[in-house]
Design an enzyme around this catalytic site. Structure first.
Site, short mmCIF file in Angstrom:
data_model
loop_
_atom_site.label_atom_id
_atom_site.label_comp_id
_atom_site.label_asym_id
_atom_site.label_seq_id
_atom_site.Cartn_x
_atom_site.Cartn_y
_atom_site.Cartn_z
N GLU A 123 10.56 -8.88 4.13
CA GLU A 123 9.59 -8.82 3.03
C GLU A 123 10.23 -8.74 1.64
O GLU A 123 9.70 -9.29 0.68
CB GLU A 123 8.62 -7.65 3.22
CG GLU A 123 7.57 -7.87 4.32
CD GLU A 123 8.10 -7.55 5.71
OE1 GLU A 123 9.24 -7.03 5.82
OE2 GLU A 123 7.38 -7.82 6.69
N HIS A 159 -1.22 -0.23 9.57
CA HIS A 159 -1.74 -1.60 9.36
C HIS A 159 -3.19 -1.60 8.87
O HIS A 159 -3.91 -2.57 9.08
CB HIS A 159 -1.66 -2.40 10.67
CG HIS A 159 -0.26 -2.69 11.13
ND1 HIS A 159 0.52 -1.75 11.74
CD2 HIS A 159 0.48 -3.82 11.07
CE1 HIS A 159 1.70 -2.27 12.04
NE2 HIS A 159 1.71 -3.53 11.63
#
Lengths: 351, 328
Positions: free
Chosen positions: B60, B129
């Site tokens: 990321e 999440h």
């Protein structure tokens, strides 16, 4: 050339007990190939960087520089050697210790000095300071206050070059400390996987702030990390400006041929502390003295030019005088420049 | 008009913009043949090719930095961050690089990127999440933050985000992906900074974001049966925020409830409440502004607990009643 890492001096300096034999130095006859004017320019650039840093230090001592600064005295050959093979189209990303990279890439010292004094005429209108100088027009994507922060950005610039077939290469400068950041590993991996035209240039100045790289990693040469990403890695003598040029040129050719990145590790040394308030308790004065007297890249280069009969002592004095003149003008320009307007505070947050 | 889902609307506008502008491309994890974790890029690599749909390693920091670096060189990348929780991993590049580059460089360079990312709970993905961290992004000078609640808005706001010369964080919601709406086929722009009055009313203003817009609308329908007229405003973009539309509504109704999914403490709803309290709407208030956000807990896995952690229709009804009935 005079080999500075003779067996005797190694006994005192533990840094290079191993690995020295792998370190690349410049090849015999390389000076003649470059020609006198180019060599003089390399010398000029290195002296300009050193004297700029000394001037910055002086300005700081006089209380004219706010905040902090990270000087690259001792590391001039890496910045100059690497940038010497680049064109204005090629890009660099730099670090918190980035003044040398800026100068070597072609930025003007008067706008740099103005930036350090926080003036409106500085490269960042006085709003970036030492750690954020950028000069996009000549391919300096910017210094960076975050260790390894510039590597992902450099990969993005390189991706653009590749996607649009622009032909430029990106050199990402970083220190030894950055090789322990995740951003380093992610960037080298992605650049290798995508064969991006990037050169990862590690200036291993032995210390990440106060921490010796020998204590922070368990490998001798940081360039060895290249093998785990499937790219070439080379360790070079970072005090030898010609060796730096030669290895950067090889990496540049490789990048331009679409073969992907290279990791270059140049062993060097920062003569000063990390920043303004560093008592340097983590290293010995003997170690510093050894680097400054026996491994000064500028001194070694001057000696080599003189020994090979390429340049005279008088010509060196001329170069030094030219540097002095440019710096005097830069300081005068910076000091006489206006402060940024208060209205500029809220400008340029958004494009 | 034809109806398509929120996910289809975003897929459609991405394809249209990539085809229309050679500088636009998308990069992200598993966005190639897999079609993205939520199917948003389904069919794109087949249609546009791997140059335009760049499947990345799970890195990321690097992929965010790659998008920023490419933007600095004139590209207009779309970055898909697979879950909005992963901003935590990309934070340096978003906050220290993308948001600040132009300012630090004294107005040189620009970073036109859109970071598309799904937020929110309700899908059973648990604590790592399911978060709603948009307030973090809205706090950073130099970032724009968009949170569309309908397929129509998503399509138009996405194009505005892509045409903007600044980094934009585009928050999608997992529970909205399947929701259908009338969406024109041709490309259109909904400008950033324009709120939408999703339902007109006269007794109370509810300012809700993302999935909460739909829950607020359901609450409004229920309350209509009890004679309470609720106006529902969707700011659509948090930065820039359309303060005027919110203030005008509160001046009309005299009451305000701010509903958001993120943890109530320190959430963006606090900013909206303050905007109402600090401005000219204050003189028109008949009751204190009410905030209704999520509980200060990580999102739990168990579906009953998960629902309990964030505002549901019933909670919104109660919050509205607390202001309308208590301060009648």
């Amino acid at each position: 050339m005079k080999k500075w890492f003779d067996k005797e001096s190694l006994k005192q300096i533990s840094l290079y007990e191993k690995g020295v034999s792998h370190m690349k130095t410049s090849t015999v006859g390389s000076l003649q190939k470059l020609g006198k004017e180019r060599l003089k320019d390399l010398l000029y650039q290195m002296i300009l960087i050193r004297n700029f840093e000394e001037a910055v230090e002086k300005q700081f001592m006089q209380g004219k520089i706010h905040g902090t600064m990270h000087l690259c005295i001792g590391q001039e050959p890496t910045a100059v050697g690497a940038c010497a093979v680049l064109t204005n189209e090629d890009k660099i990303t730099s670090t918190h210790r980035g003044h040398g990279h800026c100068i070597a890439k072609g930025s003007e010292v008067k706008y740099m000095m103005a930036e350090l004094l926080g003036k409106e005429t500085g490269y960042c209108k006085g709003k970036g300071g030492s750690m954020h100088i950028a000069d996009l027009e000549i391919g300096n994507i910017g210094a960076n206050g975050i260790v390894a922060g510039g590597l992902p950005l450099g990969c993005g610039a390189a991706l653009t070059s590749k996607k649009k077939d622009l032909g430029f290469v990106v050199v990402c400068f970083f220190g030894d400390g950055a090789t322990n950041e995740g951003a380093f590993h992610e960037s080298v991996n992605i650049a290798s996987a995508w064969k991006l035209p990037v050169i990862f240039f590690c200036e291993n100045n032995q210390y990440g702030m106060s921490s010796s790289i020998k204590e922070m990693t368990n490998i001798e040469n940081l360039a060895d990390r290249a093998s785990s990403y499937g790219i070439p890695g080379v360790t070079i003598d970072g005090t030898d400006v010609i060796a730096v040029m030669e290895e950067t040129q090889k990496a540049l050719d490789r990048a331009k041929n679409g073969e992907g990145p290279t990791l270059i590790e140049a062993k060097t040394y920062r003569w000063r502390g990390h920043s303004k308030s560093d008592a340097r308790k983590y290293r010995t004065r003997d170690e510093e003295h050894d680097w400054m007297t026996n491994r000064d890249g500028i001194k070694l280069f001057k000696e080599r030019l003189l020994n090979e009969g390429i340049i005279t002592s008088e010509e060196i004095v001329e170069v030094e005088e030219k540097v002095k003149k440019v710096l005097d003008e830069a300081i005068e320009f910076a000091e006489n420049s206006p402060e940024p307007s208060l209205s500029s505070l809220e400008e340029d947050v958004f494009a | 008009m034809r109806e398509i889902t929120y996910a289809e609307a975003i897929n459609e506008v991405m394809c249209q913009e990539i085809e229309a502008n050679e500088d636009v491309f998308i990069l992200g994890e598993d966005i190639g043949i897999y079609g993205g974790a939520f199917g948003l890029t389904r069919g794109m690599i087949e249609k546009l090719g791997p140059e335009k749909v760049l499947n990345t390693p799970i890195s990321e920091q690097a992929i965010t930095g790659v998008a920023i670096g490419a933007a600095l060189m004139g590209m207009r990348p779309i970055l898909e961050l697979q879950f909005s929780d992963f901003v935590t991993v990309a934070m340096d590049q978003i906050v220290n690089q993308a948001a600040k580059i132009r300012y630090m460089y004294g107005g040189k360079g620009k970073v036109p990127i859109v970071i598309r990312t799904p937020g929110g709970s309700g899908a059973g993905f648990a604590a790592q999440h399911s978060q709603s961290l948009e307030a973090w992004m809205a706090h950073i000078p130099g970032l724009k933050v968009v949170q569309p609640s309908t397929a129509y808005d998503a399509k138009g706001l996405f194009r505005a985000a892509l045409e903007d010369d600044n980094p934009v964080i585009f928050y999608e919601h997992k529970l909205l992906y399947g929701m259908k709406d009338d969406v024109p086929e041709e490309s259109y722009v909904i400008p950033l900074g324009k709120a939408d009055i999703k339902r007109e009313g006269k007794d109370v203003t509810v300012v809700a974001t993302s999935i909460m817009v739909h829950r607020a609308l359901q609450a409004a329908e229920e309350l209509e049966k009890e004679g309470i007229s609720v106006e529902v405003i969707d700011p659509r973009t948090l930065v820039p925020l359309d303060i005027e539309t919110i203030v005008e509504s509160v001046k009309k109704t005299g009451r305000a409830v701010v509903v958001y999914e993120a943890v109530q403490r320190g959430g963006y709803g606090a900013e909206i409440a303050s905007v109402i309290n600090e401005g000219e709407a204050f003189d028109y208030l008949d009751a204190p502004v009410v905030r209704l956000g999520g509980k200060a807990v990580p999102i739990p896995y168990n579906p009953t607990l998960e629902k309990k952690a964030v505002p549901q229709v019933e909670d919104i009804i109660n919050a509205i009643k607390s202001t309308v009935v208590t301060y009648a």
